[in-house]
Design a protein around this motif. Structure first.
Motif, PDB file in Angstrom:
ATOM      1  N   MET A  22      -0.126   1.394 -11.378  1.00  0.00           N
ATOM      2  CA  MET A  22      -0.327   2.618 -10.614  1.00  0.00           C
ATOM      3  C   MET A  22      -1.231   2.382  -9.405  1.00  0.00           C
ATOM      4  O   MET A  22      -1.037   3.001  -8.348  1.00  0.00           O
ATOM      5  N   MET A  23      -2.196   1.474  -9.536  1.00  0.00           N
ATOM      6  CA  MET A  23      -3.033   1.118  -8.385  1.00  0.00           C
ATOM      7  C   MET A  23      -2.199   0.458  -7.304  1.00  0.00           C
ATOM      8  O   MET A  23      -2.370   0.731  -6.104  1.00  0.00           O
ATOM      9  N   ILE A  24      -1.285  -0.425  -7.695  1.00  0.00           N
ATOM     10  CA  ILE A  24      -0.412  -1.092  -6.726  1.00  0.00           C
ATOM     11  C   ILE A  24       0.478  -0.068  -6.020  1.00  0.00           C
ATOM     12  O   ILE A  24       0.631  -0.085  -4.797  1.00  0.00           O
ATOM     13  N   TRP A  25       1.091   0.829  -6.821  1.00  0.00           N
ATOM     14  CA  TRP A  25       1.991   1.819  -6.223  1.00  0.00           C
ATOM     15  C   TRP A  25       1.228   2.745  -5.271  1.00  0.00           C
ATOM     16  O   TRP A  25       1.684   2.997  -4.145  1.00  0.00           O
ATOM     17  N   PHE A  26       0.086   3.255  -5.716  1.00  0.00           N
ATOM     18  CA  PHE A  26      -0.683   4.157  -4.863  1.00  0.00           C
ATOM     19  C   PHE A  26      -1.201   3.427  -3.629  1.00  0.00           C
ATOM     20  O   PHE A  26      -1.195   3.984  -2.517  1.00  0.00           O
ATOM     21  N   GLY A  27      -1.652   2.178  -3.800  1.00  0.00           N
ATOM     22  CA  GLY A  27      -2.116   1.393  -2.652  1.00  0.00           C
ATOM     23  C   GLY A  27      -1.007   1.156  -1.650  1.00  0.00           C
ATOM     24  O   GLY A  27      -1.218   1.233  -0.431  1.00  0.00           O
ATOM     25  N   ALA A  28       0.202   0.885  -2.164  1.00  0.00           N
ATOM     26  CA  ALA A  28       1.349   0.679  -1.276  1.00  0.00           C
ATOM     27  C   ALA A  28       1.640   1.931  -0.458  1.00  0.00           C
ATOM     28  O   ALA A  28       1.999   1.855   0.725  1.00  0.00           O
ATOM     29  N   PHE A  29       1.480   3.086  -1.089  1.00  0.00           N
ATOM     30  CA  PHE A  29       1.733   4.350  -0.401  1.00  0.00           C
ATOM     31  C   PHE A  29       0.613   4.669   0.587  1.00  0.00           C
ATOM     32  O   PHE A  29       0.861   5.060   1.737  1.00  0.00           O
ATOM     33  N   LEU A  30      -0.637   4.488   0.151  1.00  0.00           N
ATOM     34  CA  LEU A  30      -1.786   4.832   0.982  1.00  0.00           C
ATOM     35  C   LEU A  30      -1.885   3.964   2.230  1.00  0.00           C
ATOM     36  O   LEU A  30      -2.159   4.468   3.323  1.00  0.00           O
ATOM     37  N   PHE A  31      -1.637   2.661   2.070  1.00  0.00           N
ATOM     38  CA  PHE A  31      -1.824   1.739   3.179  1.00  0.00           C
ATOM     39  C   PHE A  31      -0.518   1.392   3.906  1.00  0.00           C
ATOM     40  O   PHE A  31      -0.433   0.379   4.594  1.00  0.00           O
ATOM     41  N   SER A  32       0.489   2.231   3.744  1.00  0.00           N
ATOM     42  CA  SER A  32       1.773   1.977   4.402  1.00  0.00           C
ATOM     43  C   SER A  32       1.738   2.299   5.890  1.00  0.00           C
ATOM     44  O   SER A  32       2.634   1.901   6.638  1.00  0.00           O
ATOM     45  N   GLY A  33       0.708   3.014   6.341  1.00  0.00           N
ATOM     46  CA  GLY A  33       0.669   3.475   7.724  1.00  0.00           C
ATOM     47  C   GLY A  33       1.233   4.872   7.878  1.00  0.00           C
ATOM     48  O   GLY A  33       1.264   5.429   8.978  1.00  0.00           O
ATOM     49  N   SER A  76      -2.945   5.591  10.113  1.00  0.00           N
ATOM     50  CA  SER A  76      -2.368   4.554  10.975  1.00  0.00           C
ATOM     51  C   SER A  76      -3.138   3.246  10.834  1.00  0.00           C
ATOM     52  O   SER A  76      -4.303   3.227  10.422  1.00  0.00           O
ATOM     53  N   LEU A  77      -2.466   2.166  11.199  1.00  0.00           N
ATOM     54  CA  LEU A  77      -3.087   0.847  11.125  1.00  0.00           C
ATOM     55  C   LEU A  77      -4.347   0.780  11.975  1.00  0.00           C
ATOM     56  O   LEU A  77      -5.344   0.159  11.587  1.00  0.00           O
ATOM     57  N   GLN A  78      -4.328   1.416  13.125  1.00  0.00           N
ATOM     58  CA  GLN A  78      -5.472   1.382  14.035  1.00  0.00           C
ATOM     59  C   GLN A  78      -6.713   2.033  13.427  1.00  0.00           C
ATOM     60  O   GLN A  78      -7.846   1.682  13.776  1.00  0.00           O
ATOM     61  N   ASP A  79      -6.501   2.980  12.514  1.00  0.00           N
ATOM     62  CA  ASP A  79      -7.633   3.680  11.908  1.00  0.00           C
ATOM     63  C   ASP A  79      -8.127   3.018  10.621  1.00  0.00           C
ATOM     64  O   ASP A  79      -9.075   3.499   9.996  1.00  0.00           O
ATOM     65  N   MET A  80      -7.462   1.939  10.202  1.00  0.00           N
ATOM     66  CA  MET A  80      -7.896   1.213   9.007  1.00  0.00           C
ATOM     67  C   MET A  80      -8.937   0.164   9.385  1.00  0.00           C
ATOM     68  O   MET A  80      -8.857  -0.433  10.455  1.00  0.00           O
ATOM     69  N   ASN A  81      -9.869  -0.077   8.509  1.00  0.00           N
ATOM     70  CA  ASN A  81     -10.878  -1.109   8.699  1.00  0.00           C
ATOM     71  C   ASN A  81     -10.606  -2.285   7.772  1.00  0.00           C
ATOM     72  O   ASN A  81     -10.021  -2.129   6.696  1.00  0.00           O
ATOM     73  N   TRP A  82     -11.074  -3.448   8.198  1.00  0.00           N
ATOM     74  CA  TRP A  82     -10.972  -4.612   7.340  1.00  0.00           C
ATOM     75  C   TRP A  82     -11.937  -4.461   6.165  1.00  0.00           C
ATOM     76  O   TRP A  82     -13.024  -3.911   6.342  1.00  0.00           O
ATOM     77  N   LEU A 127      -5.562  -5.498   5.472  1.00  0.00           N
ATOM     78  CA  LEU A 127      -4.757  -6.514   4.790  1.00  0.00           C
ATOM     79  C   LEU A 127      -3.692  -5.868   3.906  1.00  0.00           C
ATOM     80  O   LEU A 127      -2.554  -6.357   3.817  1.00  0.00           O
ATOM     81  N   PHE A 128      -4.055  -4.742   3.272  1.00  0.00           N
ATOM     82  CA  PHE A 128      -3.108  -4.079   2.377  1.00  0.00           C
ATOM     83  C   PHE A 128      -1.888  -3.551   3.127  1.00  0.00           C
ATOM     84  O   PHE A 128      -0.813  -3.402   2.548  1.00  0.00           O
ATOM     85  N   TYR A 129      -2.078  -3.234   4.398  1.00  0.00           N
ATOM     86  CA  TYR A 129      -0.959  -2.760   5.214  1.00  0.00           C
ATOM     87  C   TYR A 129       0.155  -3.805   5.257  1.00  0.00           C
ATOM     88  O   TYR A 129       1.344  -3.463   5.263  1.00  0.00           O
ATOM     89  N   TYR A 130      -0.237  -5.073   5.283  1.00  0.00           N
ATOM     90  CA  TYR A 130       0.746  -6.152   5.458  1.00  0.00           C
ATOM     91  C   TYR A 130       1.313  -6.680   4.142  1.00  0.00           C
ATOM     92  O   TYR A 130       2.368  -7.323   4.150  1.00  0.00           O
ATOM     93  N   ILE A 131       0.633  -6.432   3.017  1.00  0.00           N
ATOM     94  CA  ILE A 131       1.079  -7.043   1.766  1.00  0.00           C
ATOM     95  C   ILE A 131       1.777  -6.065   0.826  1.00  0.00           C
ATOM     96  O   ILE A 131       2.195  -6.457  -0.266  1.00  0.00           O
TER      97      ILE A 131
END
Length: 416
Positions: A292-303, A307-313, A317-321
């Motif tokens: 469930m963490m993977i699924w939610f992370g995939a949804f949250l960090f999908s952009g 947006s990618l510009q508003d994400m911090n390091w 990284l999660f956006y790309y993986i």
């Protein structure tokens, strides 16, 4: 008594019967590691084991004594092998079993597939057994596959009816069309969590079979699971998309193959993740939580939500993986470019309104709200990326499978 009175044959599999139950049998077959340790009359079992150096101790249940001898948890692996080899040698000379050829697995040829006399034949037989067994499990288990297919149809139909207005091709429905495309894939993907419990129990059975010598290599299991799941995923796509998407939402049939493939690849990613987590965690609850963490992370960090510009390091990284980053732009692109859009009058209250009926222009306008969308065709590249992600989980699953079964095999061959 029942057998005598009704003139019937009773076959029974039993572990550690009492002396009374054991002495009630006419014939007995003792198995270990898929091989025969004894097969014949009950009254001949004790003399046979005594003849090979294992007499029944006084005041001991004969059945328990025999089972302890052939159980690698109570006897060394060498002792078990010695007993099995002794039976094969005696059997070859027809000692103790000449009158029992009709019940011996070796005499009817079936035991040849379970021994290692012919490694190639045994491996081929084991693979075929694994394919047949897991195919039957897929058909019979309501939770693992067929049950999920029915839930996919039900849930996606509910979403399609909820977004009923999105079947219209007005530009005011562009955002709703994006959301229904996302929901019809992301919700079924989350249901891979239901498979973890079943897969975890299935893996524990494989561990026991490996420890007991019934499975010589997990390769047959891994091969059967990998190949059988692929057509199941394609069936999932047909069930989850045909009625909810192409009938209720009026998607263009021209892109059915593209959408079905894209959807299948995404679901295969989460299926591979579920398989890996079911093996790497002994407790299925932990596997479920991590899934469930993977699924939610995939949804949250999908952009989609940020947006990618508003994400911090390191969150960028999660956006790309995660796979939704690649699924959403491609599925929207393939759907929008083929949709016969209606024109929009300038000044309309619609959040999307361009003086064009071209799907590319609609996508460009939608990018102002969802920056992850793509106005160029990157579908093949993105499909390959998601497939690569799924393969990573599949490789990790295979490694975990080999490591854990190897430990079980080493344990079964060690002295207790």
């Amino acid at each position: 008594r029942l057998a005598r009175e009704e003139h019937i044959i009773i076959l029974c599999t039993i572990h550690q019967p009492s002396s009374k139950v054991y002495n009630g049998f006419d014939q007995v077959m003792i198995l270990s590691k898929g091989r025969v340790a004894f097969s014949g009359s009950v009254r001949k079992a004790a003399p046979y084991f005594e003849s090979i150096g294992y007499p029944v101790p006084p005041l001991t249940n004969a059945a328990e004594h025999f089972l302890d001898l052939v159980n690698s948890d109570f006897s060394s692996s060498d002792e078990v092998e010695k007993i099995l080899n002794s039976w094969e040698q005696h059997h070859g000379n027809n000692h103790f079993t000449k009158k029992n050829n009709n019940i011996s697995l070796q005499n009817n040829g079936r035991n040849n597939n379970l021994t290692t006399t012919n490694n190639h034949s045994a491996s081929s037989n084991e693979i075929s057994i694994m394919f047949y067994r897991h195919a039957m499990m897929m058909l019979r288990d309501p939770i693992l596959y067929m049950g999920r297919a029915a839930i996919f149809l039900l849930v996606n139909t509910i979403f399609s009816l909820t977004y009923w207005s999105a079947r219209n091709n007005g530009q005011d429905q562009a955002l709703n069309k994006i959301w229904i495309l996302i929901w019809l894939a992301s919700v079924p993907a989350s249901m891979g969590v239901a498979a973890i419990l079943v897969l975890n129990n299935e893996f524990k059975s494989i561990l026991k079979e490996t420890k007991n010598g019934m499975v010589s290599s997990v390769t047959s299991y891994a091969l059967a699971k990998t190949l059988l799941v692929i057509p199941i995923i394609l069936i999932f796509a047909l069930v989850a998309l045909l009625i909810p998407g192409f009938i209720l939402q009026s998607w263009e049939m021209e892109v059915f193959l593209w959408i079905a493939v894209y959807w299948s690849v995404l679901l295969y990613y989460f299926e591979c993740a579920a398989e890996f987590l079911s093996v790497v965690f002994e407790s299925p609850i932990m596997g479920i939580l991590v899934f469930m963490m993977i699924w939610f992370g995939a949804f949250l960090f999908s952009g989609l939500l940020i947006s990618l510009q508003d994400m911090n390091w390191p969150f960028k990284l999660f956006y790309y993986i995660f796979p939704f980053t690649y699924y959403i732009p491609g599925i929207v692109y393939k759907t929008f470019i083929i949709t016969p859009w209606e024109s929009c009058t300038t000044g309309s209250a619609s959040s999307i309104c361009v003086d064009s009926t071209d799907g590319i222009d609609i996508i460009k306008a939608s990018k102002l709200i969802f920056p992850l969308l793509a106005s160029e065709d990157r579908v093949i590249r993105e499909i390959l990326i998601v497939i690569s992600m799924a393969i990573v989980f599949k490789i990790l699953w295979a490694i975990a499978l080999i490591v854990k079964t190897h430990k079980a095999s080493k344990f079964s061959h060690s002295n207790t």
